[in-house]
Design an enzyme around this catalytic site. Sequence first.
Site, PDB file in Angstrom:
ATOM      1  N   TRP A 115     -98.693  12.590 152.632  1.00 16.23           N
ATOM      2  CA  TRP A 115     -97.561  12.302 151.747  1.00 16.23           C
ATOM      3  C   TRP A 115     -96.303  11.829 152.475  1.00 16.23           C
ATOM      4  O   TRP A 115     -95.270  11.674 151.858  1.00 16.23           O
ATOM      5  CB  TRP A 115     -97.255  13.515 150.859  1.00 16.23           C
ATOM      6  CG  TRP A 115     -97.328  14.845 151.554  1.00 16.23           C
ATOM      7  CD1 TRP A 115     -98.376  15.731 151.486  1.00 16.23           C
ATOM      8  CD2 TRP A 115     -96.340  15.462 152.396  1.00 16.23           C
ATOM      9  NE1 TRP A 115     -98.113  16.853 152.242  1.00 16.23           N
ATOM     10  CE2 TRP A 115     -96.871  16.718 152.804  1.00 16.23           C
ATOM     11  CE3 TRP A 115     -95.074  15.092 152.853  1.00 16.23           C
ATOM     12  CZ2 TRP A 115     -96.181  17.593 153.640  1.00 16.23           C
ATOM     13  CZ3 TRP A 115     -94.383  15.957 153.682  1.00 16.23           C
ATOM     14  CH2 TRP A 115     -94.933  17.192 154.066  1.00 16.23           C
ATOM     15  N   ARG A 132     -99.391  16.480 138.516  1.00 12.77           N
ATOM     16  CA  ARG A 132     -99.486  17.934 138.390  1.00 12.77           C
ATOM     17  C   ARG A 132     -98.074  18.485 138.177  1.00 12.77           C
ATOM     18  O   ARG A 132     -97.104  17.757 138.307  1.00 12.77           O
ATOM     19  CB  ARG A 132    -100.158  18.556 139.614  1.00 12.77           C
ATOM     20  CG  ARG A 132     -99.416  18.328 140.918  1.00 12.77           C
ATOM     21  CD  ARG A 132    -100.098  19.036 142.093  1.00 12.77           C
ATOM     22  NE  ARG A 132     -99.308  18.857 143.307  1.00 12.77           N
ATOM     23  CZ  ARG A 132     -99.668  19.311 144.506  1.00 12.77           C
ATOM     24  NH1 ARG A 132    -100.803  19.960 144.663  1.00 12.77           N
ATOM     25  NH2 ARG A 132     -98.906  19.114 145.558  1.00 12.77           N
ATOM     26  N   GLU A 190    -105.342  13.630 147.236  1.00 11.90           N
ATOM     27  CA  GLU A 190    -105.126  14.195 148.575  1.00 11.90           C
ATOM     28  C   GLU A 190    -106.322  14.000 149.503  1.00 11.90           C
ATOM     29  O   GLU A 190    -106.522  14.767 150.439  1.00 11.90           O
ATOM     30  CB  GLU A 190    -104.741  15.670 148.441  1.00 11.90           C
ATOM     31  CG  GLU A 190    -103.484  15.823 147.592  1.00 11.90           C
ATOM     32  CD  GLU A 190    -102.831  17.181 147.699  1.00 11.90           C
ATOM     33  OE1 GLU A 190    -102.286  17.482 148.766  1.00 11.90           O
ATOM     34  OE2 GLU A 190    -102.870  17.928 146.719  1.00 11.90           O
ATOM     35  N   LYS A 191    -107.095  12.953 149.260  1.00 11.09           N
ATOM     36  CA  LYS A 191    -108.315  12.771 150.070  1.00 11.09           C
ATOM     37  C   LYS A 191    -108.004  12.385 151.509  1.00 11.09           C
ATOM     38  O   LYS A 191    -108.845  12.546 152.383  1.00 11.09           O
ATOM     39  CB  LYS A 191    -109.255  11.757 149.422  1.00 11.09           C
ATOM     40  CG  LYS A 191    -108.668  10.391 149.168  1.00 11.09           C
ATOM     41  CD  LYS A 191    -109.690   9.520 148.453  1.00 11.09           C
ATOM     42  CE  LYS A 191    -109.058   8.258 147.880  1.00 11.09           C
ATOM     43  NZ  LYS A 191    -108.061   8.547 146.825  1.00 11.09           N
ATOM     44  N   CYS A 248     -85.137  20.516 134.696  1.00  9.18           N
ATOM     45  CA  CYS A 248     -85.514  19.756 133.504  1.00  9.18           C
ATOM     46  C   CYS A 248     -84.278  19.636 132.620  1.00  9.18           C
ATOM     47  O   CYS A 248     -83.520  20.597 132.472  1.00  9.18           O
ATOM     48  CB  CYS A 248     -86.641  20.466 132.773  1.00  9.18           C
ATOM     49  SG  CYS A 248     -87.039  19.667 131.208  1.00  9.18           S
ATOM     50  N   HIS A 270    -105.504  13.797 153.127  1.00 13.89           N
ATOM     51  CA  HIS A 270    -104.872  14.975 153.741  1.00 13.89           C
ATOM     52  C   HIS A 270    -105.947  15.674 154.557  1.00 13.89           C
ATOM     53  O   HIS A 270    -107.062  15.873 154.086  1.00 13.89           O
ATOM     54  CB  HIS A 270    -104.360  15.890 152.627  1.00 13.89           C
ATOM     55  CG  HIS A 270    -103.435  16.960 153.085  1.00 13.89           C
ATOM     56  ND1 HIS A 270    -103.848  18.019 153.871  1.00 13.89           N
ATOM     57  CD2 HIS A 270    -102.117  17.137 152.876  1.00 13.89           C
ATOM     58  CE1 HIS A 270    -102.808  18.804 154.104  1.00 13.89           C
ATOM     59  NE2 HIS A 270    -101.745  18.289 153.520  1.00 13.89           N
ATOM     60  N   CYS A 290     -91.909  21.804 131.632  1.00  9.92           N
ATOM     61  CA  CYS A 290     -90.512  22.217 131.634  1.00  9.92           C
ATOM     62  C   CYS A 290     -90.496  23.725 131.866  1.00  9.92           C
ATOM     63  O   CYS A 290     -91.117  24.466 131.105  1.00  9.92           O
ATOM     64  CB  CYS A 290     -89.896  21.873 130.275  1.00  9.92           C
ATOM     65  SG  CYS A 290     -88.415  22.831 129.909  1.00  9.92           S
ATOM     66  N   GLU A 342     -99.733  27.856 153.619  1.00 16.82           N
ATOM     67  CA  GLU A 342    -100.284  26.509 153.790  1.00 16.82           C
ATOM     68  C   GLU A 342     -99.682  25.854 155.018  1.00 16.82           C
ATOM     69  O   GLU A 342     -98.478  25.942 155.259  1.00 16.82           O
ATOM     70  CB  GLU A 342     -99.915  25.598 152.607  1.00 16.82           C
ATOM     71  CG  GLU A 342    -100.645  25.837 151.326  1.00 16.82           C
ATOM     72  CD  GLU A 342    -100.210  24.823 150.273  1.00 16.82           C
ATOM     73  OE1 GLU A 342     -99.775  23.699 150.621  1.00 16.82           O
ATOM     74  OE2 GLU A 342    -100.276  25.164 149.086  1.00 16.82           O
ATOM     75  N   ASN A 383     -97.812  27.909 142.018  1.00 15.67           N
ATOM     76  CA  ASN A 383     -98.009  27.265 143.321  1.00 15.67           C
ATOM     77  C   ASN A 383     -96.769  26.432 143.613  1.00 15.67           C
ATOM     78  O   ASN A 383     -96.373  25.605 142.793  1.00 15.67           O
ATOM     79  CB  ASN A 383     -99.239  26.348 143.318  1.00 15.67           C
ATOM     80  CG  ASN A 383     -99.597  25.886 144.720  1.00 15.67           C
ATOM     81  OD1 ASN A 383     -99.934  26.699 145.574  1.00 15.67           O
ATOM     82  ND2 ASN A 383     -99.490  24.597 144.978  1.00 15.67           N
ATOM     83  N   GLU A 384     -96.166  26.697 144.730  1.00 10.48           N
ATOM     84  CA  GLU A 384     -94.970  25.942 145.146  1.00 10.48           C
ATOM     85  C   GLU A 384     -94.069  25.614 143.963  1.00 10.48           C
ATOM     86  O   GLU A 384     -93.904  24.454 143.574  1.00 10.48           O
ATOM     87  CB  GLU A 384     -95.372  24.667 145.877  1.00 10.48           C
ATOM     88  CG  GLU A 384     -95.850  24.918 147.284  1.00 10.48           C
ATOM     89  CD  GLU A 384     -96.010  23.644 148.101  1.00 10.48           C
ATOM     90  OE1 GLU A 384     -95.994  22.555 147.515  1.00 10.48           O
ATOM     91  OE2 GLU A 384     -96.147  23.761 149.329  1.00 10.48           O
TER      92      GLU A 384
END
Length: 666
Positions: free
Chosen positions: A315, A112, A355-356, A159, A358, A116, A307, A150-151
């Site tokens: 992670w 994800r 992320e299963k 880049c 998490h 750039c 979050e 997002n974040e």
Amino acid sequence: MSFTDRLGGLGFGGDYNPEQWPDEVRAEDVRLMTEAGVNLVTVGVFGWARVEPAPDKYDFSYFDAVMDELAAAGVTVDLATMTASPPPWLATEHPEILPVTQSGTVLAPGGRQHYCPSSPVYRDRAAKLVEALATHYQGHPALGFWHVGNEYGCHVAECFCEESARDFRRWLRRRYGDVEALNAAWCTDFWSQRYTSFDQILPPRLAPTYANPAQQLDFKSFSNEALRACFEIEAAILRRVTPDVPVLTNFLAHHKPVDLHSWADRMDIVGLDSYPDPFCPRSHVAAGLAYDLARGAHGGDPWYLVEQAPSAVNWRRRNGVKEPGLMRLWSWQAIAHGADAVLFFQWRQSRGGAEKFHSAMVPHAGPDTRVHREVAALGAELAAVPELAGTRVANDVAVLFDWNSWWALELDSRPSDGLKAVDRALDHYGPLFDLGVGVDVLPPGADLTPYRLVVVPNLYLLTDEHAHGLAGYVSAGGHLLVSFFTSVVDGNDRVHPGGCPGPLREALGLRVEEFRPAAEGEVFLLGDGTADLWREDVRVEGADVLLAFPDGTPAVTRNRFGTGTARYVTTRPDEKIMRAVLAEALAEAGAEPVLRGLPDGVQAAARTGGGAEFLLLLNHTDEARTVDLPHPLHHLLAPGRPEVEQVTLHPRDVAVLARHSRSEVS
Ligand code: GAL
């Protein structure tokens, strides 16, 4: 309508990604949300591929159903702009959007955030999507907030591609005007780096040895602004189409690439993601620093915890669970530091995908689980104290933190690679936390007049303007404590004339002749304890020496300047000494802890507003603790809100107290 009115109290909920599940599951989701007191969910963070399956072919039907169901259940949506993860067709048709690393590797799609930030194609496609989304959902009853991206910079913060090189050159032209000004700022006469045209300048790609530090520093600023430009393109569209819907994004805690201070005033609310490590006994202290910074970045306004994990993440190398009570305690901790919403990643645990493992608010094992029960209990508890929303935290101690200095401090070719900006901040914030003192974490240009004591853990890079601001604060009666390796360089990483502490020399009443970084593991005797990491040969020029090493070299000094005082700490004393040094500075400044006589490991925080004063007590230990209150207070989390003079906190327990019960306030 204020944010607080919209939610009717504190926000509670999480990322809701129902796309991962058959449609039938949504009915159970919404029922469980209602039962758990969820009033706010973030929807659509990874929705791009679904709503735009082919270029310019928008299909909002899936999210229409989700939004309608949430609206019917009275759940407000923080609707994502869906631009954080481009769909496969975009990278296939336009591989030039893919980011390139410092060593020239092109990052592939399949994860994800594979874009750039300077890519005109990405920016254009994102803008079109946001226009369509905002137009489609304007006026929808569920739409309460916009969650942009997002974040930012979580995976790709810089880049080094050709497009970024062109954008960097444009940025440099704006900053310096002509190439001679850049040559002077970057000290390019050294190592034969003199440029004769902006066209010769590249991003600091992997080079045979250290790239020019000023070039590296400017590239960090540029990269931060390239990401911010992506945010701003989207935010401008949202503010035009839906001017009444507040705009936020979720920052990562302690995230070096994104200068929260330079973004915060572009947000209606600062959103922060926080994942303290349950295996680390002091991680709540580091979290506190991030929370105080998020609040301080937006003038002390309430912020949203966008979050956190209900239990384990997936992670880290080893992912510890949050033992019973810890999720509740850390949620309340965010509120103690000024949060008005407590949200999680994510609502229902993923069946597949990255992320299963998490944790989620509804685990694989379903709602009849410890984690879900704790989630639902927290929802009920937060709903019971709506009057906390919108109240504020006020402190009279400030700790200064700055991204430019962070970037510069941690470049290569420094005297020691042991100096890390967040660790240095924690070396000061930690003892203040333990002393029970509330702290605002602020950038160096902030208005310091409300503060009795200002602590500068390490501002290696300090501009003349900010240094003069600090000196002015002291001469007008303020109390300042500065630690070593501060005010060494200017905004271009050039050493201040005369060396450290440059323009702070007069205020501190000393100058530094030589830095003496410690060898790895080296420890020095100091007073009745030790110090490590660093020493400096300091020549006092008016400052008194409060504490010295056995050879007489100053470790802590104090200078009267104008009507204030400025202390300087030339080393990293052990925790006990640091606490004593700070306690003395606090006493001289007249700064008080939130509550006197707190037992070890109990945090106290105050929030005020709406004519009420709240006291939050948090037991960060695994043992019961009893706190005597200075006067009777209502215990808002206990049935009937009884008045109490003493509170016993179970392990990881929380108490929320107020002078008046709600009925007396309203
Ligand atoms: C955040 C991210 C979420 C999720 C979470 C897991 O970085 O915004 O989408 O991946 O981490 O902890």
